[in-house]
Design an enzyme around this catalytic site. Structure first.
Site, PDB file in Angstrom:
ATOM      1  N   SER A   1       0.727  -1.166   0.193  1.00 49.56           N
ATOM      2  CA  SER A   1       0.065   0.003  -0.019  1.00 49.56           C
ATOM      3  C   SER A   1       0.706   1.287   0.115  1.00 49.56           C
ATOM      4  CB  SER A   1      -0.873  -0.023   1.171  1.00 49.56           C
ATOM      5  OG  SER A   1      -2.000  -0.978   0.967  1.00 49.56           O
TER       6      SER A   1
ATOM      7  N   LYS B   1      -0.065   3.569  -2.756  1.00 50.11           N
ATOM      8  CA  LYS B   1      -1.115   4.693  -2.760  1.00 50.11           C
ATOM      9  C   LYS B   1      -0.409   5.995  -2.825  1.00 50.11           C
ATOM     10  CE  LYS B   1      -4.845   1.828  -0.527  1.00 50.11           C
ATOM     11  NZ  LYS B   1      -4.021   0.420  -0.307  1.00 50.11           N
TER      12      LYS B   1
ATOM     13  N   SER C   1      -5.738   3.274   4.482  1.00 52.19           N
ATOM     14  CA  SER C   1      -5.603   2.386   3.425  1.00 52.19           C
ATOM     15  C   SER C   1      -6.620   1.702   2.530  1.00 52.19           C
ATOM     16  CB  SER C   1      -4.450   1.322   3.757  1.00 52.19           C
ATOM     17  OG  SER C   1      -3.538   0.990   2.889  1.00 52.19           O
TER      18      SER C   1
END
Length: 263
Positions: A40, A43, A95
């Site tokens: 993640s 991101k 997230s």
């Protein structure tokens, strides 16, 4: 690590970078261009790519595909309850893989968003990075590096909205009946003086990854780690401490390059 300085503290991460965000000086590094699954932490690239492209006030009705994304999620429903601003906040605080997909769809679709994410990585000269998903969920061919994550973080911190999202500890998120509280998964926001971001990540294949930045006395240190198989928060704090103690006193071991000029 630089000669003539105290060695940086040990970490179980397979790869890391400690850098001065202002000067771009890399103060210490381990396998900085090793290509690993970013989980993640990717991101951060999604946000950096889409924040300038999407109006924060736009209302979004997530698709069933977005609502049903696997992995970490904020819990979207297929109703027009959310603004783009809400989705970015949940993307970077909790997230939300569902938010990553909803933002990509709002941007004109998954294929277009991935093209733009990869173009943004090239603009940043993050050449170890290949985005195959907007969420960071593992996919063959997806990669990044500790060096690239530091480039992405440095560019993100220069964006006011990006910095606002990553430094937010808690926020309200819309629900069918009112709202609920969400809290940032970055534990160091509560525990490390001057912490301002950025993003943690974990999957069973990628293991733990983290992009962190802290600001003290007008200076910002970035620490990125990849492929850590345990509890890394204290190790990151140690690397940040070392970065603040070392910056400006040693010959750097590398440089965070500047983005290419806008076409």
């Amino acid at each position: 690590a630089p000669a003539g300085a105290k060695a940086p503290p040990k970490t179980a991460a397979k790869s890391y970078v400690v850098a001065d965000a202002e000067t771009g000086e890399v103060l210490a590094a381990k396998d900085p261009h090793g290509r690993y699954l970013p989980a993640s932490t990717l991101k951060a690239l999604t946000a950096l790519t889409l924040i300038p492209r999407l109006d924060k006030k736009t209302k979004v009705k997530p698709s069933s595909r977005a609502v049903n994304e696997e992995g970490s999620a904020v819990g979207l429903v297929s109703k027009p309850l959310y603004t783009v601003d809400d989705l970015f906040r949940a993307l970077l605080l909790v997230s939300g893989n569902d938010c990553a997909m909803a933002l990509a769809e709002t941007n004109g679709g998954l294929a277009k968003t991935l093209r733009e994410m990869n173009a943004e990585a090239k603009r940043l000269q993050a050449f170890d990075t290949v985005a195959k998903t907007p969420s960071g969920l593992d996919k063959p061919g997806q990669s990044s590096s500790a060096y690239d994550l530091a480039l992405i973080a440095r560019a993100g911190l220069a964006n006011r909205d990006f910095l606002r999202y990553t430094s937010t500890k808690t926020g309200k998120f819309p629900a069918p009946k009112g709202y609920y509280e969400i809290g940032n998964h970055n534990k160091l926001l509560w525990r490390y003086k001057g912490m301002i971001g950025v993003k943690n990540g974990w999957t069973s294949k990628a293991l733990g990854s983290f992009v962190g930045a802290a600001r003290r006395d007008g200076h910002t240190i970035i620490v990125t780690i990849m492929r850590h198989d345990g509890y890394f928060w204290d190790e990151v704090a140690g690397l940040l401490d070392w970065g603040f103690a070392t910056r400006g006193k040693v010959t750097p071991v590398g440089t965070l390059v500047d983005p290419l000029p806008e076409a």
